[in-house]
Design an enzyme around this catalytic site. Structure first.
Site, short mmCIF file in Angstrom:
data_model
loop_
_atom_site.label_atom_id
_atom_site.label_comp_id
_atom_site.label_asym_id
_atom_site.label_seq_id
_atom_site.Cartn_x
_atom_site.Cartn_y
_atom_site.Cartn_z
N HIS A 93 0.86 -1.20 0.00
CA HIS A 93 0.00 0.00 0.00
C HIS A 93 0.89 1.25 0.00
CE1 HIS A 93 -2.88 2.99 1.26
NE2 HIS A 93 -3.81 2.17 0.81
N GLU A 165 -3.69 2.65 -7.16
CA GLU A 165 -4.07 3.72 -6.23
C GLU A 165 -3.21 4.95 -6.47
OE1 GLU A 165 -6.12 2.41 -2.41
OE2 GLU A 165 -4.01 2.10 -2.09
P1 13P Z 1 -9.76 6.20 0.49
O1 13P Z 1 -10.85 5.32 -0.06
O2 13P Z 1 -10.04 6.69 1.87
O3 13P Z 1 -9.36 7.24 -0.48
O4 13P Z 1 -8.47 5.25 0.67
C1 13P Z 1 -8.01 4.58 -0.44
C2 13P Z 1 -7.05 3.59 0.05
O5 13P Z 1 -5.91 3.94 0.39
C3 13P Z 1 -7.52 2.20 0.18
O6 13P Z 1 -6.48 1.33 0.46
#
Ligand code: 13P
Length: 254
Positions: A93, A165
């Site tokens: 992550h 992400e």
């Molecule tokens: P949010 O959905 O709060 O933007 O977070 C995304 C995330 O980092 C999920 O792992």
């Protein structure tokens, strides 16, 4: 391909009682046929109790270490997770990369260890700065998943899930807004192409999620995109009503 929704609770909630209440609120309302499209990632210390209490939910850990045992203070092994009924893990992550020194090399070791022990592995990739180009994402992606052996009869790639992400879209970062679904669809298309170059047709069993400010209002827009196979949800997974609305969206876009 049915859509997959993963709720990453991060360092929330504050107590086991609250964690049980959140899981319970999700569990009583989720339609039984949608359980297999949902995975929840609570903090380590809540996992055992939650996995025992809510057996129908697929539980995962937010991180782990690749060694089975030894002098690794503070770490958790895959064997320990398996022992308490956890079958999913998240790796790489952006918060672990940025704040805790995770690199593509350590992510790769974790991916290979988890696949070899039959876990489902969600590997997160994305730009760390807003102006990082596609090459940065693709290079990180290739390093993170390198060395996976395609061994008959079962390809490990069906256990691999990739979450794109963009760090600037994560809701807790200043000024965050969800990415334009068409743009993330395009980036994920590039990642799918890179996976195809690495693994050929077998790459088609890898699922690709989008994560970054996904909520009940915008989930359908992302999930309707042809390359997006699901969502990795942070903040909105801490509100059971909001999260259930995201889960229910999968029925209309699958
Ligand atoms: P949010 O959905 O709060 O933007 O977070 C995304 C995330 O980092 C999920 O792992």
């Amino acid at each position: 391909m049915t859509k997959l929704i993963v709720g990453n609770w991060k360092l929330n909630p504050a107590t086991l009682n609250e964690a049980v209440a959140l899981a319970s609120a999700v569990s009583v309302s989720v339609k039984s046929e949608l359980y297999e499209q949902m995975v929840l990632l609570p903090p380590f210390v809540f996992l055992e109790e939650l996995a025992k209490k809510f057996r129908q939910i697929q539980w995962g850990a937010q991180d782990f270490f690749w060694e089975d045992k030894g002098a690794y203070t503070g770490e958790i092994s895959l064997g320990m997770l398996k022992d308490i009924g956890v079958g999913w893990v998240l790796v790489g992550h952006s918060e672990r990369r940025r704040m805790f020194g995770e690199t593509d090399e350590t992510v790769n070791k974790k991916v290979l260890a988890a696949l070899s022990q039959d876990f489902k592995v969600i590997v997160a990739v994305g730009e760390l700065q807003r102006d990082d180009g596609e090459e940065v994402i693709i290079s990180s992606f290739k390093k993170s998943i390198s060395g996976i052996k395609l061994q008959a009869p079962s390809s490990k790639l069906q256990d691999l899930i990739v979450a794109y992400e963009p760090v600037w879209a994560i809701s807790t970062n200043p000024g965050a807004v969800a990415d334009d679904p068409a743009r993330s669809n395009g980036i994920i298309g590039q990642l799918k192409l890179a996976a195809y170059e690495m693994f050929g047709d077998e790459s088609k069993s890898i699922r690709f999620l989008y994560g970054g400010s996904v909520n009940a209002a915008n989930a359908a827009g992302s999930l309707a995109q042809p390359n997006i196979d699901g969502a990795l949800v942070g903040g909105a997974s801490l509100n059971s009503d909001e999260f259930l609305r995201i889960i229910n969206t999968t029925a209309s876009v699958s």
